[in-house]
Design a protein around this motif. Structure first.
Motif, PDB file in Angstrom:
ATOM      1  N   THR A 123       0.717  -1.150   0.134  1.00 37.66           N
ATOM      2  CA  THR A 123       0.027   0.138   0.054  1.00 37.66           C
ATOM      3  C   THR A 123       0.861   1.392   0.123  1.00 37.66           C
ATOM      4  OG1 THR A 123      -1.764  -1.099   1.266  1.00 37.66           O
ATOM      5  CG2 THR A 123      -1.772   1.364   1.054  1.00 37.66           C
ATOM      6  N   PRO A 124       0.636   2.098  -0.995  1.00 32.62           N
ATOM      7  CA  PRO A 124       1.221   3.268  -0.954  1.00 32.62           C
ATOM      8  C   PRO A 124       1.218   4.036   0.532  1.00 32.62           C
ATOM      9  CG  PRO A 124       0.099   3.327  -3.059  1.00 32.62           C
ATOM     10  CD  PRO A 124      -0.433   2.101  -1.868  1.00 32.62           C
ATOM     11  N   PRO A 125       2.520   4.853   0.808  1.00 33.43           N
ATOM     12  CA  PRO A 125       2.307   5.430   2.214  1.00 33.43           C
ATOM     13  C   PRO A 125       1.278   6.370   2.486  1.00 33.43           C
ATOM     14  CG  PRO A 125       4.469   5.068   1.371  1.00 33.43           C
ATOM     15  CD  PRO A 125       3.667   4.737   0.263  1.00 33.43           C
ATOM     16  N   GLU A 126       0.915   7.069   1.389  1.00 33.10           N
ATOM     17  CA  GLU A 126      -0.105   8.229   1.609  1.00 33.10           C
ATOM     18  C   GLU A 126      -1.618   7.346   1.595  1.00 33.10           C
ATOM     19  OE1 GLU A 126       0.607   7.298  -2.704  1.00 33.10           O
ATOM     20  OE2 GLU A 126       2.044   7.675  -1.170  1.00 33.10           O
ATOM     21  N   LYS A 127      -1.857   6.299   1.084  1.00 33.00           N
ATOM     22  CA  LYS A 127      -3.185   5.598   1.463  1.00 33.00           C
ATOM     23  C   LYS A 127      -3.038   4.731   2.678  1.00 33.00           C
ATOM     24  CE  LYS A 127      -4.142   5.757  -3.647  1.00 33.00           C
ATOM     25  NZ  LYS A 127      -4.479   5.086  -4.851  1.00 33.00           N
ATOM     26  N   ARG A 128      -2.301   4.597   3.577  1.00 30.07           N
ATOM     27  CA  ARG A 128      -2.141   3.856   4.834  1.00 30.07           C
ATOM     28  C   ARG A 128      -3.163   4.510   5.871  1.00 30.07           C
ATOM     29  NH1 ARG A 128       4.184   2.607   4.657  1.00 30.07           N
ATOM     30  NH2 ARG A 128       4.202   1.228   3.208  1.00 30.07           N
ATOM     31  N   THR A 129      -4.339   4.261   5.863  1.00 30.24           N
ATOM     32  CA  THR A 129      -5.386   4.767   6.512  1.00 30.24           C
ATOM     33  C   THR A 129      -5.905   3.697   7.515  1.00 30.24           C
ATOM     34  OG1 THR A 129      -7.292   4.222   5.404  1.00 30.24           O
ATOM     35  CG2 THR A 129      -6.287   6.345   4.795  1.00 30.24           C
TER      36      THR A 129
END
Length: 177
Positions: A120-126
């Motif tokens: 998962t791309p870091p900006e999409k780790r929610t």
């Protein structure tokens, strides 16, 4: 340089994998030289061949680019750029090494969760991504354990879930009794 690092990591993994195939037990009744080791050796050999091709292709590309002014990337920078590939191989090796002592269910849960996190791309780790990854990890690990042990009669390592000499019966746990 990126393909060179990927090829070297994949080559090291495939060499390790091929060495480990010799520990696969061979049962009687094998026909025409096909044993329980045949398919793992084919997969390992194919991965090793592809790794060698990737390394050679990368070396040829570096040789062609030698004359051109190109920014040279260091090994650490190349590894950071291929973070997903390196982390995946590390996770696979840890999964294989820790499977027997820790157990199939726990290691599969950890592997699936961490692999989703790595990819998962870091900006999409929610928070939602962590919840979905955790749910998938539990569902697939318990589901695969149940299918393999109850329907396919394949024993998987129970690891630390081995309770009092008996493997924890997940069918009872899933039924809620």
């Amino acid at each position: 340089m990126k393909d060179l690092v990927t090829g070297i990591v994949a080559g090291a993994f495939s060499a390790f994998y091929l060495v480990q195939t010799s520990s696969v037990k061979i049962f009687g009744g094998a026909t025409a030289g096909v044993t329980a080791q045949t398919i793992p050796r084919l997969w390992g050999g194919a991965l090793l061949l592809l790794s060698i091709i990737l390394i050679l292709r990368s070396l040829l590309a570096m040789r062609r680019a030698k004359g051109r002014e190109e920014q040279k990337m260091g090994l650490v920078a190349a590894l950071k750029e291929r973070r997903e590939v390196v982390c995946t191989f590390v996770l696979l090796i840890l999964y294989a090494v820790l499977m027997k002592p820790v157990g199939f269910i726990i290691m599969s849960m950890l592997y699936v969760y961490l692999q989703v996190w790595v990819l998962t791309p870091p900006e999409k780790r929610t928070k939602r991504m962590h919840t979905v990854a955790g749910g998938l990890a539990v569902f697939f690990s318990v589901g695969l354990y149940f299918v393999f042990t109850k329907y396919l009669m394949v024993m998987l390592p129970p690891g630390i879930l081995k309770c009092g000499g008996h493997i924890m019966d997940l069918s009872l746990l899933l039924q809620g009794t």
